[in-house]
Design a protein around this motif. Structure first.
Motif, PDB file in Angstrom:
ATOM      1  N   ARG A 237     -10.815  43.469  -3.370  1.00 15.10           N
ATOM      2  CA  ARG A 237     -10.911  43.520  -1.905  1.00 15.10           C
ATOM      3  C   ARG A 237     -10.939  44.969  -1.409  1.00 15.10           C
TER       4      ARG A 237
ATOM      5  N   LYS B 265      -5.975  44.398  -5.053  1.00 12.51           N
ATOM      6  CA  LYS B 265      -5.915  45.401  -3.990  1.00 12.51           C
ATOM      7  C   LYS B 265      -5.792  46.805  -4.576  1.00 12.51           C
TER       8      LYS B 265
ATOM      9  N   ASP C  16     -11.165  36.030  -4.727  1.00 13.32           N
ATOM     10  CA  ASP C  16     -10.525  36.461  -5.972  1.00 13.32           C
ATOM     11  C   ASP C  16     -11.354  37.593  -6.580  1.00 13.32           C
TER      12      ASP C  16
ATOM     13  N   CYS D 237     -12.802  39.265   1.031  1.00 19.89           N
ATOM     14  CA  CYS D 237     -11.802  38.237   0.739  1.00 19.89           C
ATOM     15  C   CYS D 237     -12.154  37.658  -0.635  1.00 19.89           C
TER      16      CYS D 237
ATOM     17  N   LYS E 145      -6.763  37.739  -5.852  1.00 16.27           N
ATOM     18  CA  LYS E 145      -7.185  38.951  -5.156  1.00 16.27           C
ATOM     19  C   LYS E 145      -6.629  40.195  -5.853  1.00 16.27           C
TER      20      LYS E 145
END
Length: 563
Positions: free
Chosen positions: A174, A217, A171, A169, A215
């Motif tokens: 992830r 991804k 910033d 989790c 975050k």
């Protein structure tokens, strides 16, 4: 002085644009409280405080900036305090909503899980998480009821099997998505696994990349079913065959959902496999250095891509972050297969993989242990989770397939589920999530099961996806579902859902994705959800033209047929 001169003399000087917190443009002065705490102490440093102080002294010893901030970098969120109604979601602060227990997110990063490792995960669930275990649509495993005092032992056990919670989790970069059939599928273009591992080793847990604007991804696939929802990740590497250079990756950047959804865009480059980690590090670095940090709701990479466009992004990547340009490359070709890998499929070595549905991702420690037993009885030592909340058992001998399928069904993990259960999805919901307004997991399970019964014997191909989300953040990908349901309170304190219709991704039997559109002014009470979905699906079946998908129909149908 003429009238024109007077008018011009009264003009105000143009205002200088506000700094957006882009490090390479505006400098590193923090522009909000979140950026302040990230700069005050690298979030990765909280690990030592958990091990040396908080786990020994208990929940009350945890500093608030760690509890509500840095703990996320260790895969820990406080879960919702039990007994709070939906109204509390908007009335109480995050701290007031928080229980003294944690949700823990275990990074899987799309890797295979040995049966031995699965038993370790099962043991952690039963011993430390009250048996909870949810498979997420990011191929992670989520636990609940975790006590801070048990975190060091959980970490020790995870590390013994090669897993972690670092940066699950926060910033930061992830958990990664990888094709769940990487390395075994007969029609695979390229196996991304070793290249994802190199990306992970360079970036995850590295203080150079632990303070991103928001975050980030990541996804990669070499399978032609496009099985990692590449259009909605910050960066995706999609397997392609270059006519001169052979297999490699097409690069997609800037996707994301939440309250403002954007599809990723192709940069038009071909990434040779040996350059994949360099390119990945470059994209992450662009986000770190040029990403917007002033406003949290504008800090995802998708907003930078929207402003820059793919041409500028490619130019900055190649000139500032890579040692040489990338060649142009072809776009991926979608095979038409569903990317969820449900059912029984032949591997390239002649054995089989079996994809079972963990209904809306909810399993338990006991179930995971039994899956490990079933896999070994079928001659397998390898399991995968999928981005569609499913479990895949690899390397099954042909004469063991039927017994495995039967055993999985007995565990509540159907290999050939009904069409609604197969493609249904749900987020954590109000049971544990502090952002949610409605219950989602059990509601989705009962709705999907009842829809399968009501439409039994009818042909619904492709199946119609129903996704339930407890809040506007779209953890259950509501904008890309045929029927996306966003939880909220309606008519006072009645739990209900705003309706979005017509979303899709390229792995949903369509060549490209589209975002669903909300049905104007229409909301459904949670108790009426099954009846509503049945009604709109029957309207579709009665009104569709030959070969027309639900998404296409929903865009042309009369409004009364959508309500």
């Amino acid at each position: 002085m003429t009238a024109t001169d007077t008018s011009q003399s009264r003009k105000r000087p143009a205002r200088a644009p506000k700094p957006q917190g882009q490090w390479k443009v505006d400098g590193k002065e923090p522009l909000n409280a979140n950026e302040v705490f990230k700069q005050e102490d690298d979030a990765l440093n909280v690990r030592s405080r958990i091990l040396e102080k908080y786990s020994k002294e208990g929940f009350s010893s945890i500093e608030e900036s760690d509890l509500m901030g840095r703990f996320r970098w260790m895969g820990l969120y406080t879960q919702r305090r039990q007994g709070l109604g939906a109204r509390a979601t908007s009335d109480l602060s995050d701290l007031e909503l928080a229980d003294e227990y944690f949700m823990m997110r275990v990074r899987v990063d799309g890797r295979e899980i040995s049966t031995e490792a699965l038993r370790v995960l099962a043991g952690i669930s039963t011993e430390f998480a009250r048996g909870t275990a949810d498979i997420t649509n990011r191929q992670n495993l989520q636990l609940h009821w975790v006590d801070i005092k048990n975190v060091p032992e959980i970490w020790r056990r995870l590390e013994s099997i090669g897993f972690e919670t670092t940066e699950a989790c926060g910033d930061c970069t992830r958990g990664y998505l990888n094709s769940p059939v990487a390395g075994v599928a007969a029609d695979e273009i390229i196996d991304p696994t070793p290249y994802l591992q190199e990306m992970h080793d360079r970036v995850v847990g590295n203080p150079e990349y632990s303070n991103l604007p928001r975050k980030f991804k990541t996804a990669a696939t070499g399978h032609p079913s496009l099985d990692v929802v590449h259009e909605i990740n910050d960066v995706s590497f999609v397997g392609v065959e270059h006519p001169e250079l052979g297999p490699g990756f097409d690069l997609w950047v800037g996707g994301g959902l939440s309250t403002v959804a954007h599809f990723a865009v192709r940069l038009g480059v071909f990434v040779p496999p040996e350059r994949a980690a360099d390119v990945y590090e470059g994209v992450v670095s662009i986000f770190r250095d040029y990403g917007y940090r002033r406003l949290r709701n504008k800090a995802r990479l998708k907003f930078l891509m929207k402003d820059w466009g793919p041409e500028k992004f490619r130019e900055i990547l190649e000139t500032e972050y890579l040692d040489s340009p990338l060649p142009d490359g072809p776009a991926p070709e979608y095979s038409g297969q569903r990317g969820d890998h449900s059912g029984v499929h032949k591997q390239k070595d002649g054995r089989f993989y079996v994809g079972a549905t963990a209904v809306v991702g909810r399993v338990s420690g006991e179930t995971l242990a039994k899956v490990a037993d079933l896999a070994e009885q079928a001659g397998s030592k390898r399991i995968k989770f999928t981005p569609h909340q499913k479990i895949i058992i690899l390397d099954v001998a042909e004469d063991k397939v039927d017994a495995l399928v039967e055993g999985l069904v007995d565990l509540g993990l159907p290999v050939y589920p009904g069409p609604f259960t197969r493609v249904g999805m749900a987020c954590t919901g109000i049971e544990y999530c502090k952002l949610s307004f409605v219950e989602t997991k059990e509601k989705a399970r009962t709705v999907l099961d009842e829809l399968d019964k009501r439409f039994e014997g009818e042909v619904i191909d492709p199946p119609i996806s129903v996704h339930l989300n407890g809040c506007p953040n779209s953890c259950a990908r509501i904008q890309t579902a045929d029927i996306g349901l966003k939880g909220q309170l309606i008519e006072g304190d009645t739990p209900g859902f705003q309706v979005h219709l017509g979303g899709s991704l390229a792995g949903d039997n369509v060549p490209e994705g589209e975002f669903g559109q909300s049905v104007r002014g229409f909301k459904v009470p949670a108790d009426d959800l099954t009846d509503y979905v049945e009604k709109v699906v029957r309207n579709f079946l009665d009104d569709r033209s030959e070969g027309e998908t639900f998404a296409k129909w929903s865009r042309r149908a009369e409004e009364e047929k959508l309500k």
